[in-house]
Design a protein around this motif. Structure first.
Motif, PDB file in Angstrom:
ATOM      1  N   GLU A   1       2.184   1.811  -3.443  1.00  0.00           N
ATOM      2  CA  GLU A   1       1.130   2.327  -4.317  1.00  0.00           C
ATOM      3  C   GLU A   1       0.918   3.822  -4.060  1.00  0.00           C
ATOM      4  OE1 GLU A   1      -2.336  -0.052  -3.625  1.00  0.00           O
ATOM      5  OE2 GLU A   1      -1.512  -1.797  -4.669  1.00  0.00           O
ATOM      6  N   LEU A   2       0.888   4.195  -2.770  1.00  0.00           N
ATOM      7  CA  LEU A   2       0.685   5.608  -2.434  1.00  0.00           C
ATOM      8  C   LEU A   2       1.850   6.473  -2.904  1.00  0.00           C
ATOM      9  CD1 LEU A   2      -0.879   5.337   1.124  1.00  0.00           C
ATOM     10  CD2 LEU A   2      -2.037   6.001  -0.981  1.00  0.00           C
TER      11      LEU A   2
ATOM     12  N   GLU B   1       3.055  10.533  -9.360  1.00  0.00           N
ATOM     13  CA  GLU B   1       2.235  10.879 -10.518  1.00  0.00           C
ATOM     14  C   GLU B   1       1.612  12.261 -10.314  1.00  0.00           C
ATOM     15  OE1 GLU B   1      -0.690   7.948 -11.540  1.00  0.00           O
ATOM     16  OE2 GLU B   1       0.790   6.344 -11.470  1.00  0.00           O
ATOM     17  N   LEU B   2       1.104  12.506  -9.091  1.00  0.00           N
ATOM     18  CA  LEU B   2       0.501  13.809  -8.813  1.00  0.00           C
ATOM     19  C   LEU B   2       1.530  14.926  -8.906  1.00  0.00           C
ATOM     20  CD1 LEU B   2      -1.920  12.954  -5.893  1.00  0.00           C
ATOM     21  CD2 LEU B   2      -2.535  13.544  -8.237  1.00  0.00           C
TER      22      LEU B   2
ATOM     23  N   ALA C   1       3.730   5.836  -5.464  1.00  0.00           N
ATOM     24  CA  ALA C   1       3.601   5.956  -6.925  1.00  0.00           C
ATOM     25  C   ALA C   1       2.558   7.015  -7.272  1.00  0.00           C
ATOM     26  CB  ALA C   1       3.219   4.617  -7.528  1.00  0.00           C
ATOM     27  N   LYS C   2       1.440   7.047  -6.550  1.00  0.00           N
ATOM     28  CA  LYS C   2       0.394   8.047  -6.801  1.00  0.00           C
ATOM     29  C   LYS C   2       0.917   9.456  -6.522  1.00  0.00           C
ATOM     30  CE  LYS C   2      -3.704   5.222  -6.071  1.00  0.00           C
ATOM     31  NZ  LYS C   2      -4.906   5.011  -5.267  1.00  0.00           N
TER      32      LYS C   2
ATOM     33  N   GLN D   1       0.826  -1.201   0.000  1.00  0.00           N
ATOM     34  CA  GLN D   1       0.000   0.000   0.000  1.00  0.00           C
ATOM     35  C   GLN D   1       0.866   1.260   0.000  1.00  0.00           C
ATOM     36  OE1 GLN D   1      -2.653  -0.276   3.320  1.00  0.00           O
ATOM     37  NE2 GLN D   1      -3.935  -1.869   2.374  1.00  0.00           N
TER      38      GLN D   1
END
Length: 191
Positions: free
Chosen positions: A164-165, A171-172, A167-168, A161
């Motif tokens: 994943e966070l 991206e942001l 990576a987000k 998790q």
């Protein structure tokens, strides 16, 4: 599976010890009984010999009363005294032998007492207690293993998790500078 084999080995060890020491205990009991009988026999022989000595001394005094057989009486007296001395010497050696046998008997009793410390019932009781303790430890180990596996699974989920966070977030962050550039170009066009 491993603890079952260990328990089987412990049971086999207990059986071999029991069979090995039981034979020795029985042998020592037989030796003690034989030596006790021998001591009793020697004591009886000593008493019999002392009775013979008393009887012979009584005969000597009766014979000395006869004046006509004085020489014979003196001869018998010498013989009986010699026998008496021999019997006294033999009795002394028997006493020494009895004392040695009593010492041997006490040593055998001490050894028997030491061997009886390996009491099969007591050893079985200790083995049963050890088995219970080992079963309790196995249960505790299983619980700890389950808890460890659950913790590892939760840790892996949390790490996934977090990745994943992250990576987000990346991206942001990439999208945020592009959005700022577009906002500036729209402002310039409006101006």
């Amino acid at each position: 599976m491993l603890t079952t084999k260990n328990l089987e080995k412990l049971i086999e060890l207990e059986e071999t010890l029991r069979s090995e020491y039981q034979v020795q205990l029985d042998a020592k009991d037989a030796e003690i009984a034989a030596k006790s009988a021998e001591v009793a026999q020697q004591v009886q022989e000593k008493e019999d010999k002392l009775a013979i000595i008393a009887k012979q001394l009584e005969q000597i005094t009766t014979l000395s009363a006869d004046a006509t057989t004085n020489k014979r009486t003196e001869q018998l007296n010498r013989e009986l005294n010699q026998r008496c001395e021999n019997l006294h010497e033999e009795a002394a050696t028997q006493k020494k032998r009895i004392k040695a046998l009593q010492n041997d008997l006490s040593a055998e009793r001490t050894e028997l007492k030491a061997l009886k410390q390996y009491d099969p019932a007591k050893m079985k009781k200790n083995l049963d207690a050890s088995k219970r303790k080992m079963a309790e430890k196995a249960k505790a180990t299983d619980l700890l293993q389950k808890s460890l596996n659950q913790t590892k699974t939760e840790k892996a989920d949390l790490q996934r998790q977090v990745k994943e966070l992250e990576a987000k977030v990346e991206e942001l962050e990439k999208a945020a500078p592009e959005a700022e550039v577009e906002v500036e170009s729209v402002e310039e066009a409006a101006a």
